[in-house]
Design a protein around this motif. Structure first.
Motif, short mmCIF file in Angstrom:
data_model
loop_
_atom_site.label_atom_id
_atom_site.label_comp_id
_atom_site.label_asym_id
_atom_site.label_seq_id
_atom_site.Cartn_x
_atom_site.Cartn_y
_atom_site.Cartn_z
N THR A 88 0.85 -1.18 0.00
CA THR A 88 0.00 0.00 0.00
C THR A 88 0.89 1.23 0.00
N GLU A 89 0.43 2.26 -0.68
CA GLU A 89 1.19 3.51 -0.79
C GLU A 89 0.27 4.67 -0.46
N GLN A 104 -2.32 -5.85 5.92
CA GLN A 104 -1.78 -5.79 7.27
C GLN A 104 -1.61 -4.35 7.74
N GLU A 105 -2.46 -3.47 7.19
CA GLU A 105 -2.35 -2.05 7.54
C GLU A 105 -2.60 -1.80 9.02
N GLY A 106 -3.38 -2.65 9.67
CA GLY A 106 -3.66 -2.46 11.09
C GLY A 106 -2.56 -2.97 12.00
N ASP A 153 7.50 0.07 9.29
CA ASP A 153 6.55 1.09 8.82
C ASP A 153 7.35 2.23 8.20
N PRO A 154 7.80 2.08 6.93
CA PRO A 154 8.67 3.10 6.33
C PRO A 154 7.91 4.33 5.84
N GLN A 176 0.76 9.67 13.78
CA GLN A 176 0.10 8.64 12.99
C GLN A 176 0.44 7.23 13.46
N SER A 177 1.65 7.03 13.94
CA SER A 177 2.09 5.68 14.31
C SER A 177 1.99 5.39 15.80
#
Length: 328
Positions: free
Chosen positions: A22-23, A50-52, A89-90, A130-131
Motif C-alpha cells: 500500500t502507498e 496488514q495495515e492495522g 513502517d517506512p 500517525q504511528s
C-alpha cells in the motif's frame, strides 16, 4: 482541505495499491518556518492486508539531487519496500522542491539549517502522531548530514528519534582553496548569480538543488567555518546526543570518504556510536560506492539485512561471520 492531522494541515494526496504494497502519500503544510509556503510530501508504505499491524516507523531521508525514488522504485523495489515487507513502517520524506514536494516561495534560499530546524521536527511530529511510536531515521548523504544537524542542533531529541543511521554522510572533507578568503568570496559571488544547481547538467541526479545549500556549504568549509548556523554549533552539539547512532561508510566512496564519515560519528559519545565500513577487507563482496551502498543488487543481499538488524537491535553483529549470517 480536510486535514489528516490535528497538528497542522495535512492532505492525503493518494492511497494506492502497488502490487503487494500500500502507498499513502501525504502533503504536510506545517507553517512553522519563516516561509509559510513550505509543503513537504511523505510517502508511507505498508503490506497489503496488514495495515492495522504496522511495525516500528522508519523515516528515510534522500540525499542531494534526489527524491523518494532513491528508496522506492516504480517497480516496488528498494530499501523502503524491503523494510515494509519485513514488517517495518517506512516513511519516505521528500525535501522542499524535490519529487512531489513543491518549491516554496523562497526556494533559492533553502538551507540545511531550515531542513534541520523546521522540516524534520514537523515530519517527526506527524509520524509520531500517525504511528503512536518514536521513529527510527535513516539518511543518505545530504539526508544524513541534515539528520546530524538536527541532532547536533537539538531540533530533534529522544522523543523524536529512536535511532539514527547516517549513510555516506560527512562534513570534514577539506577543500583547501576555500580556506583562502578571496577564493571563497569569489565563489560566493559567482554562485549568487544562479537560482539552482542543476542535477541533470552536473550529472548528479534527477533533481535540482537551491543555491542556498551551496552558499551554506561554502561557509562551512571556509577559513573560520563550522558545521552549524549563526545560533548553534551543531558539531559541538553532537557530543550531547543520547540515542544510538550508526555511521555507514563505503570504501569505494570518493565523494564522502570513510575517514570523514567516521570523523562525524566520533562527535557522538562513544557509548552511543556504531561504525560500519562496506569494504572487501571487512568481509563484503565489494568496496561499495556512494550510491551502490544502498542501491544495488549487492546492497540488497548484504546491506539491507544489516539495516533491518540495526532497526531491531540498535547494534551491529559483532563478527564478520555474524554479518554474513544476518545477510543470509
Amino acid at each position: 482541505m480536510q486535514s489528516s492531522s490535528e497538528l497542522f494541515p495535512v492532505a492525503l494526496m493518494s492511497a494506492e495499491l502497488r502490487g503487494d504494497l500500500t502507498e499513502d502519500v501525504y502533503r504536510l503544510k506545517p507553517a512553522n518556518s519563516p516561509d509559510p509556503s513550505v509543503e513537504l510530501v511523505l510517502t508511507r508504505l505498508g503490506r497489503f492486508g496488514q495495515e492495522g499491524g504496522r511495525g516500528v516507523p522508519v523515516i528515510l531521508l534522500h540525499g542531494s539531487f534526489s527524491n523518494r525514488r532513491f528508496w522506492y522504485s516504480p517497480r516496488g523495489l528498494g530499501l523502503a519496500p524491503y523494510l515494509a515487507r519485513a514488517g517495518f513502517d517506512p516513511w519516505i520524506a521528500e525535501m522542499r522542491g524535490h519529487g512531489l514536494s513543491p518549491r516554496n516561495q523562497q526556494y533559492r534560499r533553502n538551507r540545511v539549517a531550515d531542513y534541520a530546524r523546521y522540516d524534520l521536527p514537523a515530519i517527526a511530529a506527524f509520524v509520531r502522531e500517525q504511528s503512536g511510536q518514536v521513529p527510527h531515521w535513516i539518511g543518505h548523504s545530504l539526508g544524513g548530514t541534515t539528520l546530524a544537524a538536527a541532532l547536533g542542533g537539538h531540533y530533534l531529541g529522544e522523543e523524536d528519534v529512536a535511532s539514527a543511521a547516517l549513510f555516506g554522510s560527512q562534513v570534514s572533507r577539506n577543500y583547501w582553496p576555500l580556506k583562502v578568503p578571496p577564493v571563497e568570496w569569489g565563489g560566493r559571488m559567482l554562485l549568487k548569480r544562479f537560482e539552482v544547481l542543476s542535477g541533470s547538467w552536473l550529472k548528479r541526479g534527477p533533481e535540482d538543488e537551491p543555491i542556498g545549500l551551496a552558499l551554506e556549504s561554502l561557509r562551512w568549509h571556509g577559513l573560520f567555518g563550522r558545521f552549524g548556523d549563526a545560533e548553534r554549533d551543531w558539531w559541538a552539539g553532537l557530543a550531547e546526543v543520547r540515542m544510538p547512532v550508526m555511521a555507514v561508510a563505503a570504501a569505494g566512496d570518493l565523494q564522502d570518504p570513510a575517514w570523514a564519515c567516521r570523523k562525524l560519528l566520533e562527535q557522538v559519545p562513544e557509548e552511543h556510536r556504531h561504525f560500519l565500513l562496506l569494504a572487501k577487507d571487512e568481509g563484503f563482496s565489494d568496496d561499495f560506492g556512494h550510491i551502490e551502498m544502498l542501491v544495488s543488487k549487492a546492497a540488497e543481499r548484504e546491506v539491507w539485512p544489516l539495516v533491518a538488524h540495526w532497526l531491531e537491535h540498535q547494534r551491529l553483529p559483532l563478527t564478520t561471520a555474524a554479518l554474513e549470517a544476518v545477510a543470509l
